[in-house]
Write an enzyme that holds these catalytic residues in place. Sequence first.
Site: not given
Length: 659
Positions: A299-300
Amino acid sequence: MPRWHRAPLPARIRLRAALVPAGRDREELVVPTSGGRYDVHLGRRQRVAVYWEEEVSEVRRCTWFYKGDKDNKYIPYSETFSEELEEAYMVAVTLDEWKKKLESPSREIIILHNPKLMVHYHPVASSDDWGSTPTEQGRPRTVKRGVENIAAEIPNGEPLQIDHLVFVVHGIGPACDIRFRSIVQCVNDFRNVSLSMLQAHFKKAQEQQQIGRVEFLPVNWHSSLHSTGVDVDLERITLPSINRLRHFINDTILDVFFYNSSTYCQTIVDTVASEMNRLYQLFLQRNPLFKGGVSIAGHSLGSLILFDLLTNQKAAPEEDEHSQEGSRTTSSNRGIEAVKEILKKLELSEYCDVFEKEKMDRQALFLCTEKNLKEMGIPLGPRMKILHYISSKAEMQDQSTAGPGHGGERGAEPGSPSQQDDGNCQYRDVGLGQVSANYPQLDYKPTIFFAFGSPIGMFLTVRGVKRINPNYSLPTCKGFFNIFHPFDPVAYRIEPMIVPDLEFEPMLLPHHKGRKRMHLELKEGLTRMSVDLKNNLLGSLRVAWQSFTRAPMPALEGASTEAEGEAEASVEKQPETKAEEPPPAVKEEPSLINVGRLNGGNRIDYVLQEKPIESFNEYLFALQGHLCYWESEDTVLLVLKEIYQTQGITLDQPLPGSQ
């Protein structure tokens, strides 16, 4: 006060069975629970996390309960006091002597009025100097013996069979969602959603016992980075004003800068790789029968860390050799076909067999001289045509290379794998601009790489990688999915870097209930209606104008027949070229788009459907858009669909619009 939860049914059965043996063996007995992610030490009555660090929680064998203050749930007494209550209860039942009072270790009073009425009083004062009775010390609470008729849902537990393992790497900061929860809690939500999606969309496979479940394990690197002492150094130079904001920035935003520092980048990639290898080996030890694959999700910033790790993995020598041989064979076949196209264009198709026999591809053709063509038995006329074509193409290439925009950028050397075979555009290596670090090797080859709300495209562009070679694929991972919310401010696309000359929308993720969200369908319907209405109105006006301007002129009618015919043809053709195009939101996707080998020839970019309330103001929900993936059924369903598709298992009902 701690929050108590009832153990799932399979765990309760195992724990109850483990309590049967007596003696020292029972004291040292360890029972795995929660899908093997926790161990219960029966002797110490403790529940310990296996794969990550977590505070030890207490386990109780509950027989007596009382109702709590706020949530009105039943709270268990300690096992020692439960034994005292049970003994007093049995005496009262046997002798039929009730109204018994018992005092708990915390000076709480329990009165047994009769088998159906037992109450619990909490003291409201530290002392009882005024001689207050228990009824004056607060509102009584219900006491219950046993678990019958307690309205509490008992979880069914998780399937024992694990088909696939997924490691999940978090982004910046210690908190991963809008509620400031840790990566462990967010992955727990992701796992729970996956279990519900399996029951809803893979019911047939579950009934036939073809599948079990997918295990998701969190990978935490933030705590290791900030335990290096860098926080103390930052605190020393941080200004005292707006203290909370500065602390938040130091704890979250600065992780991006840490990753772009060679010193701390090495710490981060070492932590992520070693933690995933440790978890993998520990998982195999605890699940010796596991034969499934392993995938990774980030994520990210976590997705960028994984992408950099994957681009620096080394494929096995035999696989690399086979890949190069296959690439050379494919390239050679493609080159021979290109030569056939050239000969067809020059109206020399009868010589295709001669060039194919000599294994002449496009590159070899452009190296040919008149002597070579003569030796191949090509007559003078065809030779002149071929040589003129070669010289004209060479001149065009020289002009384009010397032209503006081409001299300032250097690509790969001719003949290198990163150079395109059939054009002038050269590609830079995706590893260009990466922070100088020694990227560790993983103990496994990931099946699929999932990126949630990922800035990979932006970082590659900033590093100088403007285009990705369509022939490029990750060395050890053949699947790559870039999943993002349309309002996510951190997410960027990947496909336009592979196919820059073609404008097309990302794949719209179908709703997990099998259709587009209603507000999106309504929006597209209204847009199509307005376009059709506009086209119909323009068409009516055009016909009216033509009938108005076509006045009867008999004297000139014969002379101007041809001119009028041409004018009418041009007028009728004109609206076709200027017909109103539907806006991008409702354009149909091209049926087949070649987006290279990064995802095995399949689409890479997938966009979620925003919720109706989010469509009112995209700025208000931008942060939520970046943190929505943990509880997104659509995201989880795509992950499960792609994982089980590698095992030949499909959804019960294909979702509309899915690939």
